[in-house]
Design a protein around this motif. Sequence first.
Motif, PDB file in Angstrom:
ATOM      1  N   GLU A 113      48.584  39.483  28.745  1.00 43.72           N
ATOM      2  CA  GLU A 113      48.835  39.819  30.009  1.00 43.72           C
ATOM      3  C   GLU A 113      50.285  39.304  29.866  1.00 43.72           C
ATOM      4  O   GLU A 113      51.338  40.740  29.429  1.00 43.72           O
ATOM      5  CB  GLU A 113      48.482  41.192  31.191  1.00 43.72           C
ATOM      6  N   VAL A 116      52.970  39.776  26.368  1.00 46.21           N
ATOM      7  CA  VAL A 116      53.119  41.073  26.107  1.00 46.21           C
ATOM      8  C   VAL A 116      54.191  41.675  27.254  1.00 46.21           C
ATOM      9  O   VAL A 116      54.806  42.371  26.443  1.00 46.21           O
ATOM     10  CB  VAL A 116      52.054  41.864  26.396  1.00 46.21           C
ATOM     11  N   ASN A 117      54.316  40.998  28.545  1.00 46.50           N
ATOM     12  CA  ASN A 117      55.562  41.741  29.438  1.00 46.50           C
ATOM     13  C   ASN A 117      56.536  40.947  28.994  1.00 46.50           C
ATOM     14  O   ASN A 117      57.341  41.256  28.778  1.00 46.50           O
ATOM     15  CB  ASN A 117      54.590  41.138  31.124  1.00 46.50           C
ATOM     16  N   ALA A 139      53.139  40.253  35.263  1.00 45.45           N
ATOM     17  CA  ALA A 139      51.133  40.878  34.395  1.00 45.45           C
ATOM     18  C   ALA A 139      49.833  40.336  35.303  1.00 45.45           C
ATOM     19  O   ALA A 139      48.646  40.866  35.640  1.00 45.45           O
ATOM     20  CB  ALA A 139      51.475  40.082  33.836  1.00 45.45           C
ATOM     21  N   ARG A 140      50.293  39.173  36.716  1.00 50.55           N
ATOM     22  CA  ARG A 140      49.349  38.871  37.937  1.00 50.55           C
ATOM     23  C   ARG A 140      48.900  39.728  38.076  1.00 50.55           C
ATOM     24  O   ARG A 140      47.443  39.684  39.068  1.00 50.55           O
ATOM     25  CB  ARG A 140      49.402  37.875  38.452  1.00 50.55           C
ATOM     26  N   ILE A 142      48.269  43.755  37.087  1.00 49.37           N
ATOM     27  CA  ILE A 142      48.309  44.486  36.405  1.00 49.37           C
ATOM     28  C   ILE A 142      47.075  44.768  36.649  1.00 49.37           C
ATOM     29  O   ILE A 142      45.871  43.948  36.996  1.00 49.37           O
ATOM     30  CB  ILE A 142      47.903  44.295  35.264  1.00 49.37           C
ATOM     31  N   LYS A 144      43.200  46.787  35.645  1.00 52.84           N
ATOM     32  CA  LYS A 144      42.523  47.233  34.766  1.00 52.84           C
ATOM     33  C   LYS A 144      42.139  47.823  34.395  1.00 52.84           C
ATOM     34  O   LYS A 144      41.506  48.669  33.413  1.00 52.84           O
ATOM     35  CB  LYS A 144      41.920  45.902  34.311  1.00 52.84           C
TER      36      LYS A 144
END
Length: 145
Positions: A113, A116-117, A139-140, A142, A144
């Motif tokens: 993640e 991607v970020n 991203a930590r 995010i 799902k």
Amino acid sequence: MVGIVVVSHSERAAEGIAEIAAEMAGDTRIEPVGGDGKGGIGTVPDAIEAAIDAAAGIDAEDGSDAGDENGGDPDGSDPVVVLVDLGSAVMNADIAVELSDAEAVIADAPVLEGAVNAAVAATDASATVESVREQAEAARDIEKL
């Protein structure tokens, strides 16, 4: 431009993560690196250093820079954000960052993640190594589900 390095204990995992991130990366250099250099699981500081240099646009053959004129180090190389999977990858990436002539930072982020970020953030014309690292680390948070 800010480059990205994906470090995993598995060469195939690093390549797959880089492949996914590349879908969002535009012209951003993303370098995967993983494995112990003998076909096994692990990480190697020298290989990580080479990936950092490649992502920064430093030619491994002659040490010359092919960096972006709109940012990066004064020597012409681009800064690099490094993402790692676990344990010894952090330690070996730390060593590689110290050995490399490139400006490089390690993001404290989930590797997929975060990559991607980081790739999305790196496409911004005003991206800096800090802004890309911040987006990787975001991203930590995010969820799902």
